[in-house]
Each structure stands twice: as C-alpha cells, then as structure tokens.
Design an enzyme around this catalytic site. Structure first.
Site, mmCIF file in Angstrom:
data_model
loop_
_atom_site.group_PDB
_atom_site.id
_atom_site.type_symbol
_atom_site.label_atom_id
_atom_site.label_comp_id
_atom_site.label_asym_id
_atom_site.label_seq_id
_atom_site.Cartn_x
_atom_site.Cartn_y
_atom_site.Cartn_z
ATOM 1 N N GLN A 45 40.997 42.079 33.805
ATOM 2 C CA GLN A 45 40.190 42.091 35.024
ATOM 3 C C GLN A 45 39.452 40.767 35.193
ATOM 4 O O GLN A 45 39.441 40.178 36.285
ATOM 5 C CB GLN A 45 39.186 43.254 34.971
ATOM 6 C CG GLN A 45 38.332 43.361 36.214
ATOM 7 C CD GLN A 45 39.151 43.718 37.440
ATOM 8 O OE1 GLN A 45 39.861 44.698 37.435
ATOM 9 N NE2 GLN A 45 39.052 42.915 38.493
ATOM 10 N N HIS A 47 37.441 44.302 29.232
ATOM 11 C CA HIS A 47 38.523 44.401 30.217
ATOM 12 C C HIS A 47 38.962 42.965 30.560
ATOM 13 O O HIS A 47 38.726 42.464 31.658
ATOM 14 C CB HIS A 47 38.032 45.133 31.464
ATOM 15 C CG HIS A 47 39.131 45.672 32.337
ATOM 16 N ND1 HIS A 47 40.461 45.395 32.122
ATOM 17 C CD2 HIS A 47 39.081 46.473 33.444
ATOM 18 C CE1 HIS A 47 41.187 45.998 33.049
ATOM 19 N NE2 HIS A 47 40.375 46.664 33.860
ATOM 20 N N ARG A 56 45.144 40.678 40.322
ATOM 21 C CA ARG A 56 45.531 41.291 39.044
ATOM 22 C C ARG A 56 47.030 41.077 38.813
ATOM 23 O O ARG A 56 47.456 40.790 37.699
ATOM 24 C CB ARG A 56 45.219 42.806 39.058
ATOM 25 C CG ARG A 56 43.738 43.190 39.109
ATOM 26 C CD ARG A 56 43.034 42.907 37.797
ATOM 27 N NE ARG A 56 43.646 43.562 36.667
ATOM 28 C CZ ARG A 56 43.420 44.830 36.283
ATOM 29 N NH1 ARG A 56 42.570 45.577 36.945
ATOM 30 N NH2 ARG A 56 44.021 45.326 35.207
ATOM 31 N N ARG A 62 45.635 50.837 27.363
ATOM 32 C CA ARG A 62 44.316 51.231 27.888
ATOM 33 C C ARG A 62 43.814 52.331 26.965
ATOM 34 O O ARG A 62 44.399 53.423 26.902
ATOM 35 C CB ARG A 62 44.417 51.728 29.334
ATOM 36 C CG ARG A 62 43.131 52.377 29.817
ATOM 37 C CD ARG A 62 43.053 52.525 31.311
ATOM 38 N NE ARG A 62 42.858 51.228 31.934
ATOM 39 C CZ ARG A 62 42.463 51.054 33.197
ATOM 40 N NH1 ARG A 62 42.220 52.097 33.959
ATOM 41 N NH2 ARG A 62 42.303 49.838 33.699
ATOM 42 N N ASP A 104 29.811 47.321 39.458
ATOM 43 C CA ASP A 104 30.848 48.262 39.017
ATOM 44 C C ASP A 104 30.236 49.667 39.070
ATOM 45 O O ASP A 104 29.035 49.826 39.317
ATOM 46 C CB ASP A 104 31.320 47.896 37.600
ATOM 47 C CG ASP A 104 32.638 48.575 37.222
ATOM 48 O OD1 ASP A 104 33.212 49.302 38.064
ATOM 49 O OD2 ASP A 104 33.089 48.381 36.078
ATOM 50 N N CYS A 137 35.567 45.427 40.536
ATOM 51 C CA CYS A 137 36.903 45.598 39.939
ATOM 52 C C CYS A 137 37.633 46.807 40.513
ATOM 53 O O CYS A 137 38.849 46.910 40.368
ATOM 54 C CB CYS A 137 36.787 45.699 38.428
ATOM 55 S SG CYS A 137 35.868 47.134 37.861
#
Ligand code: CP
Length: 314
Positions: free
Chosen positions: A132, A129, A288, A102, A220, A260
């Site tokens: 995700q 991402h 996930r 990340r 988001d 997410c």
C-alpha cells in the site's frame, strides 16, 4: 530486494527502480503494449483476511505480465488442518515463483519466508502494509514530482498502514506527523525504528496540529479487520479524528487526501472529502496494480535496464 515483508526491505535504489518500472508499466498498459515479463511464472496468494484491491490487483497484475495467480484462502489449504507454515512454505516453493500473504499475524509471514525458497510479499499483516505504501509513494510522486521535503499528516488509527508510512519516512524524505488518540498511537518501537532509518516522524497533539501546512493528508478506518470486538470504544475514541473539509482546509493549498480503502463514509472521512477535488484515492487504488507489477517483476524476474529496453524494442 529478496522479499517485500516490511517497507524497510526497500532500499533507495530499489525504490527508484520500482517507481521507474511502475511508471513504464502504467504507460505501456495505457498504450496496450505490455510485455509478458513473467510468462510461465505463478504467484500463490494466501489470504487469511478479506480483500478487494490487494487480491484483484495482484491477480490482474500477474495476468498482464503473462503469468498466473492462484487465490488460496486459508480455509481451503491444509493449514486449516494443522499443516505447518514451514511445511507449506517448503512445498509451495516447489510449485510457484513467489508468494503473497495477507496474514492476521506478521510472524506468519516472517516464518513462511524463513522456510521459503522464493520471494515472499506481505499483502498486509497486523504490523505493516508495504504494498500500500509503495503505491502511495508512487501516487504522491505523480502529483508532486517528488516526496523529499513534503509533509505527510496521518489522522486516525496508528495501524499497519500508518506503521509502513512512518517507516518509509527515511526512504522518501517526507516528514510524517501522526495524530491518533493516545491508546491507538503507533507503537513507540516503530517510531524508534523509523528514526533510526533516518525518518522525521512526530506525534501531533491534535488532528489540526498534524494537518496544518501538510502536503498529503492520510486517514484509514477507525475499526480495521480484526478490531471489530472493540468497535464501540474505537468509535468513541476516534470521534474527533474525521477528515472533513474544515480540517483538510488547514493543509497547504494543493494538498492531496489519501485513503487506502475501503472507506467508511461519514466515519473517518466525509463524502465531500473522499469525492472532492483534493482526493487522490482512486489514483491511489489504481496505482496498486502498476506498482505491484513492478514489485513482482523485480522480485521474480530481475532484469537490468538494458535488457528491458531490448525487450521493449524487440
Ligand atoms: N487497501 C487494501 O489493501 O485494500 P483491500 O483490503 O481491499 O485489499
């Protein structure tokens, strides 16, 4: 699939296998009969930013597959004292079977991958991402049985998650409509790449235009990690970009809402929508785990259908 750095690293056959494997791993977990596909394997996880879902789902996923995950925050690595990304990649390649990163900058991940002798997974960058969006695709398929021909509406920041959704349009066959304030719209280069990959993506003039007739409605955070310095102006720009019941009512009957997480209740989404019957966010978060286990198995220990079946039977 050698790495998972962009959602564009996933081909249609890879996606189909990931979705099938994730479904199988989810069922096996529920039945308590998971297989140690990654016994003796280690995943290094480098985090330059905080995480709840990504860290825990990868760590639990490796454990459940019989392997081990190492949490490496950048403060405790020699990266902080100037060791290069390239040298870190060379050294970790001698110890572990894969790395999940990340990173603040997408280029950190691509540079790491260029010098690594093992699979590299993007656990979120400023650009994408992909983990995700793979979990989101799985969740949509669970709810609708397909993605092809559906309409996805994105309301809010044209950020990394939005980019991966837009870039996945050709892969999934979903039309993606994005409603963002002009300043926070997705990068035109991302839209061009999505269209070049066969995607159907459009910018909507308003959240209402995007959501009307949609099957899946995404949002988001207005202020993502790293954007804190722009909080006041972002709050002003996104004030009309909140998922509330009147907006979601414009979507198709049977539409689902996705986020997410982490959510900022009362900002980009109301409690009523997040906790309501149309919300798929808790399944989305759970998925996930299952999808990343499928990604780890495919990247670290590719197996064919027959050997997987033999392991199941054995
Ligand atoms: N959605 C997501 O990546 O969550 P975390 O930031 O908690 O990992």
């Amino acid at each position: 699939m050698k790495n998972l750095i962009s959602i564009l690293d996933v081909s249609v056959p890879s996606l189909e296998r990931l979705m099938a494997d994730a479904a199988r791993l989810k069922t096996e977990r529920a039945e308590g009969c998971g297989l140690p596909l990654l016994a003796g394997r280690c995943l290094a996880m480098i985090f330059e930013k905080p995480s709840t879902r990504t860290r825990v789902s990868f760590e639990v996923g490796m454990f459940e597959l019989g392997g081990h995950a190492l949490f490496l925050d950048q403060e405790s690595l020699q990266l902080r004292r100037g060791e290069t990304i390239a040298d870190t990649a060379r050294v970790l390649s001698r110890y572990v079977s894969a790395v999940m990163i990340r990173a603040r900058r997408h280029e950190t991940i691509t540079e790491f991958a260029a010098h690594a002798d093992m699979p590299v997974i993007n656990g979120l960058s400023d650009r994408e991402h992909p983990c995700q969006i793979l979990a989101d695709i799985f969740t949509i398929r669970e709810r609708f049985g397909r993605t092809d021909g559906l309409v996805a509406a994105w309301v809010g920041d044209g950020n990394n998650v939005c980019n991966s959704l837009v870039l996945s349009s050709g892969l999934t066959g979903m039309e993606v409509r994005v409603a963002s304030p002009a300043r926070y719209a997705p990068d035109p280069a991302v839209l061009d790449r999505a269209r070049a990959a066969g995607g159907r993506v459009t910018l909507a003039a308003t959240p209402e235009d995007a959501v009307t007739g949609a099957d899946v409605v995404f949002t988001d955070a207005w202020v993502s990690m790293g954007d804190e310095g722009e909080e006041a102006e972002r709050r002003k720009a996104f004030a009309g970009y909140r998922l509330d019941d009147p907006l979601v009512d414009l979507a198709k009957s049977g539409a689902i809402v996705m986020h997410c997480l982490p959510a900022h209740r009362g900002d980009e989404i109301t409690d009523s929508v997040l906790d309501g019957s149309r919300s798929a966010v808790w399944d989305e978060a759970e998925n996930r785990l299952h999808v990343q286990k499928a990604v780890l198995a495919q990247l670290i220990c590719p197996y064919d259908e027959r050997s997987f079946q033999q392991m199941l039977l054995g």
